[in-house]
Design a protein around this motif. Structure first.
Motif, PDB file in Angstrom:
ATOM      1  N   TYR A 118     -52.182 -42.952 -14.624  1.00  0.00           N
ATOM      2  CA  TYR A 118     -52.897 -41.970 -13.808  1.00  0.00           C
ATOM      3  C   TYR A 118     -53.702 -42.647 -12.704  1.00  0.00           C
ATOM      4  CZ  TYR A 118     -51.716 -37.897 -16.613  1.00  0.00           C
ATOM      5  OH  TYR A 118     -51.028 -36.880 -17.225  1.00  0.00           O
ATOM      6  N   LEU A 119     -54.318 -43.779 -13.026  1.00  0.00           N
ATOM      7  CA  LEU A 119     -55.083 -44.514 -12.012  1.00  0.00           C
ATOM      8  C   LEU A 119     -54.170 -44.970 -10.887  1.00  0.00           C
ATOM      9  CD1 LEU A 119     -57.715 -45.807 -11.063  1.00  0.00           C
ATOM     10  CD2 LEU A 119     -57.173 -47.792 -12.505  1.00  0.00           C
ATOM     11  N   ALA A 120     -53.005 -45.502 -11.234  1.00  0.00           N
ATOM     12  CA  ALA A 120     -52.051 -45.953 -10.212  1.00  0.00           C
ATOM     13  C   ALA A 120     -51.566 -44.778  -9.365  1.00  0.00           C
ATOM     14  CB  ALA A 120     -50.872 -46.656 -10.884  1.00  0.00           C
ATOM     15  N   LEU A 121     -51.307 -43.637 -10.022  1.00  0.00           N
ATOM     16  CA  LEU A 121     -50.887 -42.444  -9.287  1.00  0.00           C
ATOM     17  C   LEU A 121     -51.938 -42.055  -8.264  1.00  0.00           C
ATOM     18  CD1 LEU A 121     -49.467 -39.176 -10.955  1.00  0.00           C
ATOM     19  CD2 LEU A 121     -51.050 -39.091  -9.034  1.00  0.00           C
ATOM     20  N   LEU A 122     -53.198 -42.009  -8.691  1.00  0.00           N
ATOM     21  CA  LEU A 122     -54.281 -41.610  -7.794  1.00  0.00           C
ATOM     22  C   LEU A 122     -54.443 -42.590  -6.637  1.00  0.00           C
ATOM     23  CD1 LEU A 122     -57.656 -40.052  -8.547  1.00  0.00           C
ATOM     24  CD2 LEU A 122     -57.677 -42.264  -7.406  1.00  0.00           C
ATOM     25  N   VAL A 123     -54.487 -43.867  -6.949  1.00  0.00           N
ATOM     26  CA  VAL A 123     -54.708 -44.868  -5.904  1.00  0.00           C
ATOM     27  C   VAL A 123     -53.577 -44.844  -4.876  1.00  0.00           C
ATOM     28  CG1 VAL A 123     -54.832 -47.357  -5.455  1.00  0.00           C
ATOM     29  CG2 VAL A 123     -56.147 -46.361  -7.346  1.00  0.00           C
ATOM     30  N   ASP A 124     -52.340 -44.756  -5.343  1.00  0.00           N
ATOM     31  CA  ASP A 124     -51.195 -44.736  -4.427  1.00  0.00           C
ATOM     32  C   ASP A 124     -51.178 -43.458  -3.598  1.00  0.00           C
ATOM     33  OD1 ASP A 124     -48.539 -45.780  -3.517  1.00  0.00           O
ATOM     34  OD2 ASP A 124     -47.865 -43.901  -4.429  1.00  0.00           O
ATOM     35  N   TYR A 125     -51.486 -42.323  -4.222  1.00  0.00           N
ATOM     36  CA  TYR A 125     -51.470 -41.053  -3.494  1.00  0.00           C
ATOM     37  C   TYR A 125     -52.530 -41.041  -2.399  1.00  0.00           C
ATOM     38  CZ  TYR A 125     -50.332 -36.087  -3.010  1.00  0.00           C
ATOM     39  OH  TYR A 125     -49.894 -34.870  -2.532  1.00  0.00           O
ATOM     40  N   GLU A 126     -53.714 -41.540  -2.723  1.00  0.00           N
ATOM     41  CA  GLU A 126     -54.785 -41.557  -1.721  1.00  0.00           C
ATOM     42  C   GLU A 126     -54.478 -42.546  -0.605  1.00  0.00           C
ATOM     43  OE1 GLU A 126     -58.481 -42.110  -3.805  1.00  0.00           O
ATOM     44  OE2 GLU A 126     -58.446 -40.068  -4.615  1.00  0.00           O
ATOM     45  N   ARG A 127     -53.843 -43.660  -0.939  1.00  0.00           N
ATOM     46  CA  ARG A 127     -53.461 -44.625   0.103  1.00  0.00           C
ATOM     47  C   ARG A 127     -52.516 -43.979   1.109  1.00  0.00           C
ATOM     48  NH1 ARG A 127     -49.115 -47.395   0.778  1.00  0.00           N
ATOM     49  NH2 ARG A 127     -48.330 -46.908  -1.305  1.00  0.00           N
ATOM     50  N   ARG A 128     -51.634 -43.118   0.628  1.00  0.00           N
ATOM     51  CA  ARG A 128     -50.639 -42.506   1.504  1.00  0.00           C
ATOM     52  C   ARG A 128     -51.124 -41.217   2.173  1.00  0.00           C
ATOM     53  NH1 ARG A 128     -46.636 -40.558  -1.242  1.00  0.00           N
ATOM     54  NH2 ARG A 128     -47.364 -41.000  -3.359  1.00  0.00           N
ATOM     55  N   HIS A 129     -52.081 -40.522   1.569  1.00  0.00           N
ATOM     56  CA  HIS A 129     -52.407 -39.175   2.043  1.00  0.00           C
ATOM     57  C   HIS A 129     -53.840 -38.962   2.501  1.00  0.00           C
ATOM     58  CE1 HIS A 129     -48.539 -37.425   0.838  1.00  0.00           C
ATOM     59  NE2 HIS A 129     -48.640 -38.128  -0.280  1.00  0.00           N
ATOM     60  N   PHE A 130     -54.788 -39.769   2.070  1.00  0.00           N
ATOM     61  CA  PHE A 130     -56.180 -39.529   2.436  1.00  0.00           C
ATOM     62  C   PHE A 130     -56.346 -39.548   3.957  1.00  0.00           C
ATOM     63  CE2 PHE A 130     -59.934 -40.361  -0.693  1.00  0.00           C
ATOM     64  CZ  PHE A 130     -59.630 -39.180  -1.349  1.00  0.00           C
ATOM     65  N   ALA A 131     -56.981 -38.513   4.496  1.00  0.00           N
ATOM     66  CA  ALA A 131     -57.286 -38.443   5.919  1.00  0.00           C
ATOM     67  C   ALA A 131     -58.353 -37.385   6.132  1.00  0.00           C
ATOM     68  CB  ALA A 131     -56.032 -38.096   6.726  1.00  0.00           C
ATOM     69  N   HIS A 132     -59.198 -37.613   7.130  1.00  0.00           N
ATOM     70  CA  HIS A 132     -60.258 -36.651   7.399  1.00  0.00           C
ATOM     71  C   HIS A 132     -59.723 -35.462   8.176  1.00  0.00           C
ATOM     72  CE1 HIS A 132     -63.473 -34.993  10.081  1.00  0.00           C
ATOM     73  NE2 HIS A 132     -63.908 -34.704   8.878  1.00  0.00           N
ATOM     74  N   THR A 133     -60.176 -34.272   7.794  1.00  0.00           N
ATOM     75  CA  THR A 133     -59.901 -33.044   8.544  1.00  0.00           C
ATOM     76  C   THR A 133     -61.179 -32.203   8.562  1.00  0.00           C
ATOM     77  OG1 THR A 133     -59.203 -31.831   6.551  1.00  0.00           O
ATOM     78  CG2 THR A 133     -57.477 -32.996   7.810  1.00  0.00           C
ATOM     79  N   PRO A 134     -61.311 -31.291   9.526  1.00  0.00           N
ATOM     80  CA  PRO A 134     -62.482 -30.394   9.513  1.00  0.00           C
ATOM     81  C   PRO A 134     -62.571 -29.583   8.232  1.00  0.00           C
ATOM     82  CG  PRO A 134     -61.357 -30.283  11.632  1.00  0.00           C
ATOM     83  CD  PRO A 134     -60.478 -31.093  10.719  1.00  0.00           C
ATOM     84  N   GLU A 135     -61.407 -29.206   7.666  1.00  0.00           N
ATOM     85  CA  GLU A 135     -61.410 -28.448   6.420  1.00  0.00           C
ATOM     86  C   GLU A 135     -62.064 -29.238   5.292  1.00  0.00           C
ATOM     87  OE1 GLU A 135     -57.730 -27.038   8.705  1.00  0.00           O
ATOM     88  OE2 GLU A 135     -58.802 -28.913   8.353  1.00  0.00           O
ATOM     89  N   ALA A 136     -61.795 -30.554   5.259  1.00  0.00           N
ATOM     90  CA  ALA A 136     -62.376 -31.404   4.219  1.00  0.00           C
ATOM     91  C   ALA A 136     -63.899 -31.390   4.288  1.00  0.00           C
ATOM     92  CB  ALA A 136     -61.854 -32.832   4.343  1.00  0.00           C
ATOM     93  N   THR A 137     -64.435 -31.486   5.498  1.00  0.00           N
ATOM     94  CA  THR A 137     -65.890 -31.490   5.655  1.00  0.00           C
ATOM     95  C   THR A 137     -66.487 -30.147   5.268  1.00  0.00           C
ATOM     96  OG1 THR A 137     -65.680 -33.103   7.451  1.00  0.00           O
ATOM     97  CG2 THR A 137     -67.779 -31.936   7.255  1.00  0.00           C
ATOM     98  N   ARG A 138     -65.854 -29.062   5.677  1.00  0.00           N
ATOM     99  CA  ARG A 138     -66.375 -27.730   5.308  1.00  0.00           C
ATOM    100  C   ARG A 138     -66.403 -27.562   3.796  1.00  0.00           C
ATOM    101  NH1 ARG A 138     -63.507 -25.819   9.937  1.00  0.00           N
ATOM    102  NH2 ARG A 138     -61.677 -25.245   8.690  1.00  0.00           N
ATOM    103  N   LEU A 139     -65.332 -27.980   3.119  1.00  0.00           N
ATOM    104  CA  LEU A 139     -65.264 -27.850   1.672  1.00  0.00           C
ATOM    105  C   LEU A 139     -66.308 -28.727   0.986  1.00  0.00           C
ATOM    106  CD1 LEU A 139     -61.394 -27.876   1.334  1.00  0.00           C
ATOM    107  CD2 LEU A 139     -62.862 -25.974   0.643  1.00  0.00           C
TER     108      LEU A 139
END
Length: 295
Positions: free
Chosen positions: A174-195
């Motif tokens: 699960y840790l590897a899944l999370l780390v890899d997913y965030e490496r590929r997908h994490f990005a800032h958006t206005p929606e993220a800040t509002r949430l």
């Protein structure tokens, strides 16, 4: 786990000895109860709260959550419902009738949205990695291998009951899944800040009044940098980050001197001061449809 602390309250490690006597493959529900509701109830809750915010760092997830306006318009209910569905799925055991009913309801809620399996698997990974990371950083002791195995077993079964395929069977998976997913997908958006800001407002509403003025800054201070950047929240002064994290570590050390908790922690939902039924849980705009489909 290493040697037990030589300085601790009498009986402080009784639950751990009980956990080590159990089989995670068979007794996972009991181990989870001991760990999450007796040994680390506050830490488990805080770690889960930060975990929820990781979802906002994935733009596709943030877009759906922001579009529902549940956090803006019904924030406290959304917070309570998320915790209560998790409780319903685990209090009597992950394979109990109560759990099956809760997961059927969760699946009906998710069925209103087009959510791919890889997003569901990532969200599930946050719910195990978040609490484990928090306890590793600030808990009064380290988690035992039996605890990690049991938490993983329940998490994977939870995901299976949601219909997610190919899930990890170990915490490291699960840790590897999370780390890899965030490496590929994490990005800032206005929606993220509002949430994120909406979630912090919800936390203020349910927090004791003396904690509210500093809660936003403290919440940001415990975030790792990739999460803070993805949420678009302001960097906090180094002295504040050190003070907050140091204070949490000191709390953990002091808890070794406290007697063990005798009663299991139970979430007290602000939204339902007189109690709730499963039929009450879910987005307000969906309740009629959810309850018709359940009958």
């Amino acid at each position: 786990m290493g040697v037990l602390s030589l300085v601790h309250a009498p009986g402080r490690y009784a639950n751990l000895r009980r956990i080590r006597s159990l089989d995670p493959e068979v007794d996972h529900d009991e181990i989870l109860r001991l760990t999450a509701r007796l040994e680390f109830p506050w830490d488990y809750t805080q770690g889960t709260g930060i975990a929820f915010m990781r979802d906002y760092g994935v733009p596709s997830i943030a877009a759906v959550l922001d579009r529902t306006r549940e956090f803006e318009d019904h924030g406290t209910k959304r917070y309570d419902d998320t915790i209560l569905i998790g409780d319903e799925a685990t209090l009597d055991g992950i394979d109990s009738p109560r759990s099956y009913a809760a997961l059927r309801r969760l699946n009906r809620i998710h069925g209103h949205y087009d959510i791919p399996d890889h997003e569901l698997a990532y969200v599930l990974a946050t719910t195990i990695v978040g609490p484990v990371r928090w306890i590793e950083a600030y808990g009064w002791r380290r988690l035992d291998d039996h605890e990690l195995a049991a938490i993983t077993k329940v998490t994977t079964r939870f995901g299976e009951l949601m219909g997610i395929k190919g899930l990890p069977t170990t915490y490291d998976g699960y840790l590897a899944l999370l780390v890899d997913y965030e490496r590929r997908h994490f990005a800032h958006t206005p929606e993220a800040t509002r949430l994120a800001e909406a979630s912090i407002r919800i936390a203020k509403e349910v927090a004791p009044a003396p904690l509210r003025p500093l809660l936003r800054r403290v919440t940001i201070a415990v975030m790792d940098e990739p999460l803070r950047e993805a949420l678009g929240l302001p960097r906090q002064p180094r002295w504040l980050v050190r003070a907050v994290r140091g204070g949490l570590r000191a709390r953990g050390r002091l808890l070794r001197l406290a007697p063990p908790r005798r009663t299991a922690y139970a979430h007290r939902p602000t939204s339902y001061p007189h109690g709730y039924r499963l039929e009450d849980l879910g987005p307000t705009t969906m309740l009629d449809a959810l309850n018709r489909s359940a009958s």
